[in-house]
Design an enzyme around this catalytic site. Structure first.
Site, PDB file in Angstrom:
ATOM      1  N   HIS A 126       8.498  45.117  18.463  1.00 34.94           N
ATOM      2  CA  HIS A 126       7.869  43.795  18.271  1.00 34.94           C
ATOM      3  C   HIS A 126       7.998  42.902  19.512  1.00 34.94           C
ATOM      4  CE1 HIS A 126       7.099  44.587  14.089  1.00 34.94           C
ATOM      5  NE2 HIS A 126       8.378  44.679  13.779  1.00 34.94           N
ATOM      6  N   ASP A 163       7.086  53.456  12.607  1.00 37.99           N
ATOM      7  CA  ASP A 163       7.772  52.368  11.906  1.00 37.99           C
ATOM      8  C   ASP A 163       6.777  51.742  10.926  1.00 37.99           C
ATOM      9  OD1 ASP A 163      10.361  50.332  12.507  1.00 37.99           O
ATOM     10  OD2 ASP A 163       8.604  49.330  11.685  1.00 37.99           O
TER      11      ASP A 163
HETATM   12 ZN   LIG Z   1       9.967  48.094  10.998  1.00 36.84          ZN
END
Ligand SMILES: [Zn+2]
Length: 309
Positions: A126, A163
């Site tokens: 992220h 993910d």
């Molecule tokens: Zn994650």
């Protein structure tokens, strides 16, 4: 040749407030699972020294790297963003996570290991060019991809991100970099909100979102229909896996229902693609995974599969 495992107790020392899902116990659960006899043949290496600011700046703005370093508290825990915290050693530990990813790239690209898994935290996918997000400080996967290119002459590197959250940071950093392919399966809608199939960068981004409630069949189809064909068209010199295990059915942060066996199948399909294009070279980096049993069991099966190379 063997599978390299990078793990280090230093990764226990990045801490967030009690109750935060991205916690040191994740490392303890993985360490315990990988201490079992079937993992005796792993080549185990500790984390190297922290990545330099210059190395971190291969994925981030220099000003951002300096900002994180300056924001680290002398004591206690401070928030730097909605879900992301810094403790006194967080900069050093995140920079050592990035350095671990680069060491794994060095060993695999030099042919000293057939593949590698890095049990590192904080995660990275992220982290954007100039801001932290979602528990992530530095984008380990992009830093590793650029290490393969800068130091080992790799022309094309693929990052495959399974993910359960979309790797908005990875996508943003490589958006106009045709030398890096970014493929992601993730739950949508879900944090961080990016990852639609229409987001294609310069033709180097493949998003294969899954609906809440999806399971192994849909996950396998995303690989068979979208990700593996993209890898075959791209012909990478290295495959990096952003290996989060929060799509496991037990995970509290999402609604995808994968089992350990689904991660084995995905691992095998990437190992086969790596065999076709790049001598089997795979570097797998831990991202998320917040149910300790689901995480430990899935990492164990993933690593056991890598060891069969
Ligand atoms: Zn994650």
């Amino acid at each position: 040749m063997s599978t390299l495992l990078i793990q280090d107790p230093i990764f226990l020392e990045h801490i967030a407030p009690a109750g935060h899902p991205e916690r040191p116990d994740r490392m303890r659960a993985i360490d315990q699972a990988l201490s079992a006899p079937p993992f005796a043949d792993l080549v185990r290496v500790g984390a190297p020294d922290a990545a330099t600011a210059e190395l971190l700046a291969t994925a981030h703005k220099e000003s951002y790297v300096a900002e994180i370093r300056a924001a680290v508290p002398d004591e206690g825990i401070v928030p730097i963003e909605a879900d992301t915290y810094l403790s006194p050693r967080s900069y050093d530990i995140a920079a050592r996570a990035a350095a671990s990813a680069c060491l794994a790239v060095d060993e695999v690209m030099a042919g000293r290991a057939s593949n590698a898994f890095c049990a590192i935290r904080p995660p990275g996918h992220h982290a954007e060019p100039d801001h932290t997000m979602g528990f992530c400080l530095f984008n380990n996967a992009v830093i590793a991809a650029r290490q393969a290119q800068r130091k080992h002459g790799a022309e094309r590197v693929a990052i495959v991100d399974w993910d359960v959250h979309h790797g908005n940071g990875t996508q943003a950093i490589v958006w106009d970099d045709a030398s890096i392919l970014y493929c992601s399966t993730h739950q949508m809608p879900l944090y961080p909100g990016t990852g639609a199939p229409s987001e294609t960068g310069c033709g180097n981004i493949v998003n294969a979102p899954l609906k809440p409630g999806a399971g192994g069949t849909e996950f396998e189809m995303a690989f068979a229909d979208r990700i593996v064909p993209a890898l075959d068209a791209f012909a990478p010199d290295l495959i990096i896996i952003s290996a989060g295990f929060d799509a496991h059915w037990r995970d509290p942060l999402a609604e995808i229902n994968l089992s350990e066996e689904d991660f084995v199948r995905a691992t095998l399909s990437l190992m086969e693609a790596a065999q076709r294009h790049c001598g089997g070279r795979i570097v797998s980096l831990l991202e998320g995974g917040y149910d300790l049993a689901g995480l430990a069991g899935s990492v164990a099966m993933h690593v056991a599969t890598l060891m069969k190379a």
